[in-house]
Design a protein around this motif. Structure first.
Motif, PDB file in Angstrom:
ATOM      1  N   SER A  97       0.875  -1.169   0.108  1.00 34.49           N
ATOM      2  CA  SER A  97      -0.013  -0.044  -0.045  1.00 34.49           C
ATOM      3  C   SER A  97       0.742   1.347  -0.072  1.00 34.49           C
ATOM      4  N   GLY A  98       0.473   2.267  -0.718  1.00 31.62           N
ATOM      5  CA  GLY A  98       1.389   3.351  -0.859  1.00 31.62           C
ATOM      6  C   GLY A  98       0.378   4.566  -0.489  1.00 31.62           C
ATOM      7  N   ILE A  99       1.262   5.650  -0.126  1.00 27.41           N
ATOM      8  CA  ILE A  99       0.585   6.878   0.209  1.00 27.41           C
ATOM      9  C   ILE A  99       1.361   8.062  -0.375  1.00 27.41           C
ATOM     10  N   ASP A 100       0.580   9.096  -1.041  1.00 29.38           N
ATOM     11  CA  ASP A 100       1.077  10.260  -1.384  1.00 29.38           C
ATOM     12  C   ASP A 100       0.454  11.452  -0.827  1.00 29.38           C
ATOM     13  N   VAL A 101       1.654  12.149   0.132  1.00 27.51           N
ATOM     14  CA  VAL A 101       1.047  12.804   1.478  1.00 27.51           C
ATOM     15  C   VAL A 101       0.876  14.250   0.778  1.00 27.51           C
ATOM     16  N   GLY A 102      -0.350  14.954   0.865  1.00 30.90           N
ATOM     17  CA  GLY A 102      -0.449  16.190   0.137  1.00 30.90           C
ATOM     18  C   GLY A 102      -0.194  16.110  -1.156  1.00 30.90           C
ATOM     19  N   ALA A 103      -1.190  15.456  -1.792  1.00 30.13           N
ATOM     20  CA  ALA A 103      -0.843  15.019  -3.345  1.00 30.13           C
ATOM     21  C   ALA A 103      -1.364  16.301  -4.033  1.00 30.13           C
ATOM     22  N   GLY A 104      -1.802  17.332  -3.846  1.00 30.87           N
ATOM     23  CA  GLY A 104      -2.083  18.526  -4.383  1.00 30.87           C
ATOM     24  C   GLY A 104      -2.806  18.276  -5.668  1.00 30.87           C
ATOM     25  N   ALA A 105      -2.370  18.920  -6.765  1.00 30.51           N
ATOM     26  CA  ALA A 105      -2.550  18.827  -8.050  1.00 30.51           C
ATOM     27  C   ALA A 105      -1.361  18.038  -8.730  1.00 30.51           C
ATOM     28  N   ASN A 106      -0.442  17.077  -8.382  1.00 31.63           N
ATOM     29  CA  ASN A 106       0.430  16.618  -8.959  1.00 31.63           C
ATOM     30  C   ASN A 106       0.380  15.118  -8.860  1.00 31.63           C
ATOM     31  N   LEU A 107       0.107  14.236 -10.134  1.00 26.69           N
ATOM     32  CA  LEU A 107       0.021  13.016 -10.139  1.00 26.69           C
ATOM     33  C   LEU A 107       1.181  12.194 -10.281  1.00 26.69           C
ATOM     34  N   TYR A 108       2.454  12.763 -10.425  1.00 24.75           N
ATOM     35  CA  TYR A 108       3.397  12.022 -10.781  1.00 24.75           C
ATOM     36  C   TYR A 108       4.028  11.073  -9.653  1.00 24.75           C
ATOM     37  N   ALA A 155       4.656   7.145  -9.700  1.00 29.16           N
ATOM     38  CA  ALA A 155       6.013   6.588  -9.435  1.00 29.16           C
ATOM     39  C   ALA A 155       5.803   5.235  -8.590  1.00 29.16           C
ATOM     40  N   MET A 156       4.651   5.073  -7.990  1.00 36.74           N
ATOM     41  CA  MET A 156       4.448   4.200  -7.015  1.00 36.74           C
ATOM     42  C   MET A 156       3.592   2.822  -7.690  1.00 36.74           C
ATOM     43  N   LEU A 157       3.169   3.112  -8.847  1.00 37.73           N
ATOM     44  CA  LEU A 157       2.166   2.127  -9.379  1.00 37.73           C
ATOM     45  C   LEU A 157       2.647   0.628  -9.770  1.00 37.73           C
ATOM     46  N   PRO A 158       4.021   0.229  -9.953  1.00 40.14           N
ATOM     47  CA  PRO A 158       4.284  -1.079 -10.292  1.00 40.14           C
ATOM     48  C   PRO A 158       4.255  -1.792  -9.253  1.00 40.14           C
ATOM     49  N   TRP A 159       4.286  -1.426  -7.812  1.00 38.31           N
ATOM     50  CA  TRP A 159       4.340  -2.158  -6.785  1.00 38.31           C
ATOM     51  C   TRP A 159       3.122  -2.129  -5.686  1.00 38.31           C
ATOM     52  N   CYS A 160       2.143  -1.283  -6.012  1.00 40.05           N
ATOM     53  CA  CYS A 160       1.035  -0.988  -5.242  1.00 40.05           C
ATOM     54  C   CYS A 160      -0.157  -1.721  -5.626  1.00 40.05           C
ATOM     55  N   ASP A 161      -0.842  -2.196  -4.820  1.00 35.90           N
ATOM     56  CA  ASP A 161      -2.447  -2.661  -5.019  1.00 35.90           C
ATOM     57  C   ASP A 161      -3.270  -1.629  -4.381  1.00 35.90           C
ATOM     58  N   GLU A 162      -2.691  -0.474  -3.922  1.00 35.23           N
ATOM     59  CA  GLU A 162      -3.378   0.518  -3.270  1.00 35.23           C
ATOM     60  C   GLU A 162      -2.718   1.754  -3.263  1.00 35.23           C
ATOM     61  N   VAL A 163      -3.009   2.888  -3.581  1.00 34.20           N
ATOM     62  CA  VAL A 163      -2.241   4.082  -3.564  1.00 34.20           C
ATOM     63  C   VAL A 163      -3.458   5.416  -3.092  1.00 34.20           C
ATOM     64  N   THR A 164      -3.376   5.544  -1.837  1.00 33.26           N
ATOM     65  CA  THR A 164      -3.909   6.726  -1.248  1.00 33.26           C
ATOM     66  C   THR A 164      -3.341   8.162  -1.725  1.00 33.26           C
ATOM     67  N   LEU A 165      -4.180   8.920  -2.276  1.00 35.33           N
ATOM     68  CA  LEU A 165      -3.558  10.321  -2.638  1.00 35.33           C
ATOM     69  C   LEU A 165      -4.495  11.218  -1.195  1.00 35.33           C
ATOM     70  N   TYR A 166      -3.733  11.739  -0.153  1.00 37.54           N
ATOM     71  CA  TYR A 166      -4.253  12.252   0.893  1.00 37.54           C
ATOM     72  C   TYR A 166      -4.005  13.836   0.783  1.00 37.54           C
ATOM     73  N   GLU A 167      -4.966  14.376   0.782  1.00 37.73           N
ATOM     74  CA  GLU A 167      -4.945  15.830   0.571  1.00 37.73           C
ATOM     75  C   GLU A 167      -5.967  16.724   1.314  1.00 37.73           C
ATOM     76  N   ARG A 168      -5.541  17.621   1.625  1.00 39.26           N
ATOM     77  CA  ARG A 168      -6.487  18.609   2.412  1.00 39.26           C
ATOM     78  C   ARG A 168      -7.432  19.517   1.938  1.00 39.26           C
ATOM     79  N   SER A 169      -6.729  20.225   0.668  1.00 40.52           N
ATOM     80  CA  SER A 169      -7.619  21.292   0.135  1.00 40.52           C
ATOM     81  C   SER A 169      -8.892  20.593  -0.613  1.00 40.52           C
ATOM     82  N   SER A 170     -10.190  21.292  -0.449  1.00 41.11           N
ATOM     83  CA  SER A 170     -11.105  20.462  -1.223  1.00 41.11           C
ATOM     84  C   SER A 170     -11.171  20.609  -2.736  1.00 41.11           C
ATOM     85  N   ALA A 171     -10.412  22.113  -3.143  1.00 38.68           N
ATOM     86  CA  ALA A 171     -10.216  22.145  -4.487  1.00 38.68           C
ATOM     87  C   ALA A 171      -9.403  21.185  -5.429  1.00 38.68           C
TER      88      ALA A 171
END
Length: 264
Positions: A61-72, A76-92
């Motif tokens: 399982s992977g997490i990108d903390v404060g993902a914002g508007a950046n997908l890369y 970068a985690m896709l080959p090894w994860c069965d779940e990636v959490t994009l963790y983000e505060r801003s509603s926009a």
């Protein structure tokens, strides 16, 4: 929005994150692949690729903390994860991220091509959009709330977050700690930081930053990381005004036994 005086830091809670404009941010930073991001991607892909090449582990399982508007970072985690959490505060930003899950925009293909220079990505047996749709989930949340999720993820990224959400050095250090504590012992991580940033715009709104250099980044990591490195990017083209460079840190989460968590 204006920064307060240096004696009265602008804290994360002071900021109207709903005013962040993800479309303007992407247009300025990620519509085209810039040299800095290509360099970051090459460092991160090779770090993750080498880590998992040496370790025969199943999907993590992977997490990108404060993902914002950046997908890369998620790409970068896709080959090894069965779940990636994009963790983000801003509603926009949450709305933007959710709009990308089913089929991300074409500008992100150029970032994926850089990753595919490593065999682990090139050998992925599914289209990256299908893989992204399959494993990525968007989760609204405050970075500091990660103290309640210690050791939950086995791979992590945090790009331009801890130094770009506050002008307080204390909150910067807490942000890095909360990110690393969310990772299980041994988990590989990568993080990126704007060096000596004076703040930045996302659309019409100005957002605070904490003035840090490589020594501050290293110090924020050393209690919680093993085999880690900090490196200042060689690329020197200015993405925007008001900073002196970019720093990438990468390594593995340690066990830090005996160190009390923040906020407890």
């Amino acid at each position: 929005m204006t920064l307060r005086s240096s004696g009265d830091a602008q804290l994360n809670a002071d900021v109207s994150w709903a005013a962040f404009d993800p479309i303007a941010y992407v247009d300025h930073n990620y519509r085209d692949l810039q040299a800095e991001d290509a360099e970051i991607l090459s460092i991160v892909r090779d770090h993750f690729g080498e880590h998992f090449r040496k370790r025969a582990v199943g999907p993590v399982s992977g997490i990108d903390v404060g993902a914002g508007a950046n997908l890369y970072p998620a790409l970068a985690m896709l080959p090894w994860c069965d779940e990636v959490t994009l963790y983000e505060r801003s509603s926009a930003n949450v709305r933007y991220l959710r709009s990308q899950v089913d089929s991300f925009d074409g500008n992100w293909d150029q970032f994926w091509r850089v990753l595919c220079k490593n065999d682990a990505y090139a050998a992925l047996d599914i289209d990256p959009r299908a893989r992204f749709r399959e494993v990525v989930k968007v989760r609204p949340g405050d970075l500091f709330d990660l103290v309640r999720h210690e050791g939950e993820w086995s791979l992590g990224t945090m790009f331009f977050v801890a130094e770009s959400m506050t002008s307080s050095h204390e909150e910067f250090r807490r942000g890095v700690e909360c990110f690393l504590r969310a990772l299980a012992p041994g988990a590989p991580f990568a993080a990126a930081f704007m060096e000596h940033s004076k703040g930045y715009h996302a659309g019409e709104h100005f957002f605070p930053a904490c003035d840090v250099g490589e020594s501050e980044v290293y110090a924020s990591l050393e209690r919680f990381a093993d085999d880690f490195k900090t490196t200042r990017l060689k690329s020197s083209a200015a993405v925007r005004d008001g900073y002196s460079g970019m720093i990438v840190a990468y390594g593995r989460r340690n066990s830090d036994s005996g160190i009390p968590p923040v906020g407890r």
